[in-house]
Design a protein around this motif. Structure first.
Motif, PDB file in Angstrom:
ATOM      1  N   MET A 185       0.835  -1.188   0.000  1.00  0.00           N
ATOM      2  CA  MET A 185       0.000   0.000   0.000  1.00  0.00           C
ATOM      3  C   MET A 185       0.878   1.248   0.000  1.00  0.00           C
ATOM      4  O   MET A 185       1.735   1.402   0.861  1.00  0.00           O
ATOM      5  N   VAL A 186       0.649   2.117  -1.003  1.00  0.00           N
ATOM      6  CA  VAL A 186       1.321   3.413  -1.067  1.00  0.00           C
ATOM      7  C   VAL A 186       0.406   4.416  -0.361  1.00  0.00           C
ATOM      8  O   VAL A 186      -0.720   4.645  -0.809  1.00  0.00           O
ATOM      9  N   PRO A 187       0.873   5.010   0.750  1.00  0.00           N
ATOM     10  CA  PRO A 187       0.016   5.950   1.471  1.00  0.00           C
ATOM     11  C   PRO A 187      -0.214   7.249   0.687  1.00  0.00           C
ATOM     12  O   PRO A 187       0.657   7.693  -0.068  1.00  0.00           O
ATOM     13  N   LYS A 188      -1.365   7.846   0.888  1.00  0.00           N
ATOM     14  CA  LYS A 188      -1.683   9.108   0.229  1.00  0.00           C
ATOM     15  C   LYS A 188      -0.585  10.126   0.524  1.00  0.00           C
ATOM     16  O   LYS A 188       0.056  10.097   1.576  1.00  0.00           O
ATOM     17  N   GLY A 189      -0.330  10.992  -0.448  1.00  0.00           N
ATOM     18  CA  GLY A 189       0.677  12.032  -0.280  1.00  0.00           C
ATOM     19  C   GLY A 189       2.101  11.589  -0.561  1.00  0.00           C
ATOM     20  O   GLY A 189       3.017  12.405  -0.552  1.00  0.00           O
ATOM     21  N   THR A 190       2.310  10.308  -0.810  1.00  0.00           N
ATOM     22  CA  THR A 190       3.639   9.776  -1.115  1.00  0.00           C
ATOM     23  C   THR A 190       3.931   9.992  -2.598  1.00  0.00           C
ATOM     24  O   THR A 190       3.076   9.748  -3.446  1.00  0.00           O
ATOM     25  N   ILE A 191       5.133  10.449  -2.916  1.00  0.00           N
ATOM     26  CA  ILE A 191       5.583  10.547  -4.302  1.00  0.00           C
ATOM     27  C   ILE A 191       6.135   9.173  -4.663  1.00  0.00           C
ATOM     28  O   ILE A 191       6.978   8.632  -3.944  1.00  0.00           O
ATOM     29  N   PHE A 192       5.654   8.588  -5.775  1.00  0.00           N
ATOM     30  CA  PHE A 192       6.104   7.232  -6.076  1.00  0.00           C
ATOM     31  C   PHE A 192       6.154   6.968  -7.574  1.00  0.00           C
ATOM     32  O   PHE A 192       5.524   7.649  -8.380  1.00  0.00           O
TER      33      PHE A 192
END
Length: 163
Positions: A105-112
């Protein structure tokens, strides 16, 4: 093993603005007002997503969480720059003995961004966004901005960010 081209054709994948190929597969039947988006959103959306070495997912940011589920191909890496500036490279794949995860899971607000390393390699995943994905909640990052803010990540930023 199914080939990259077979997946693209049989799943009717189209090019994605962030890189790779995708197709929306599902979304909730209902919508609700998502205050963080200032608009109506599905409760969730789901896509099939395929990347290869020449067509990675470039650095971007969402204001909602995104779940990744690995399906096929070679292992891949999800490159995360968290809001506190910390960088992590998460391996997705089926070889848990080598530290690969079948989901992440990539958390909201993360640049990815995401990538595969081998010249002819590809990876097929599903991604679920909740609240549902909308391009109004999507920010494609710029190379110069990221290099200014994160000069210690120059190599990965230059490889996985559009001009």
């Amino acid at each position: 093993m199914t080939s990259k081209q077979e997946y693209i054709e049989h799943l009717n994948l189209e090019t994605h603005p962030e890189g790779g190929w995708f197709k929306e597969t599902y979304h909730s039947d209902e919508k609700y007002y998502a205050s963080e988006s200032n608009g109506d959103r599905y409760y969730y959306t789901s896509i099939m997503f395929l990347i290869d070495n020449d067509n990675p997912s470039h650095f971007h940011r969402l204001n909602h969480d995104e779940l990744w589920f690995y399906h096929d191909g070679k292992n891949m890496v999800v490159h995360c720059i968290y809001p506190n500036g910390e960088y992590k490279a998460i391996k997705l794949g089926n070889d848990i003995n080598k530290g690969e995860l079948p989901q992440f899971m990539v958390p909201k607000g993360t640049i990815f961004a995401s990538s595969v390393d081998g010249k002819d390699d590809f990876a097929l995943v599903s991604c679920v966004v909740s609240p549902g994905f909308d391009y109004a909640d999507f920010e494609l990052m710029h190379k110069s901005d990221l290099l200014t803010k994160y000069p210690n990540l120059e190599t990965v930023i230059k490889r996985l960010t559009l001009e």
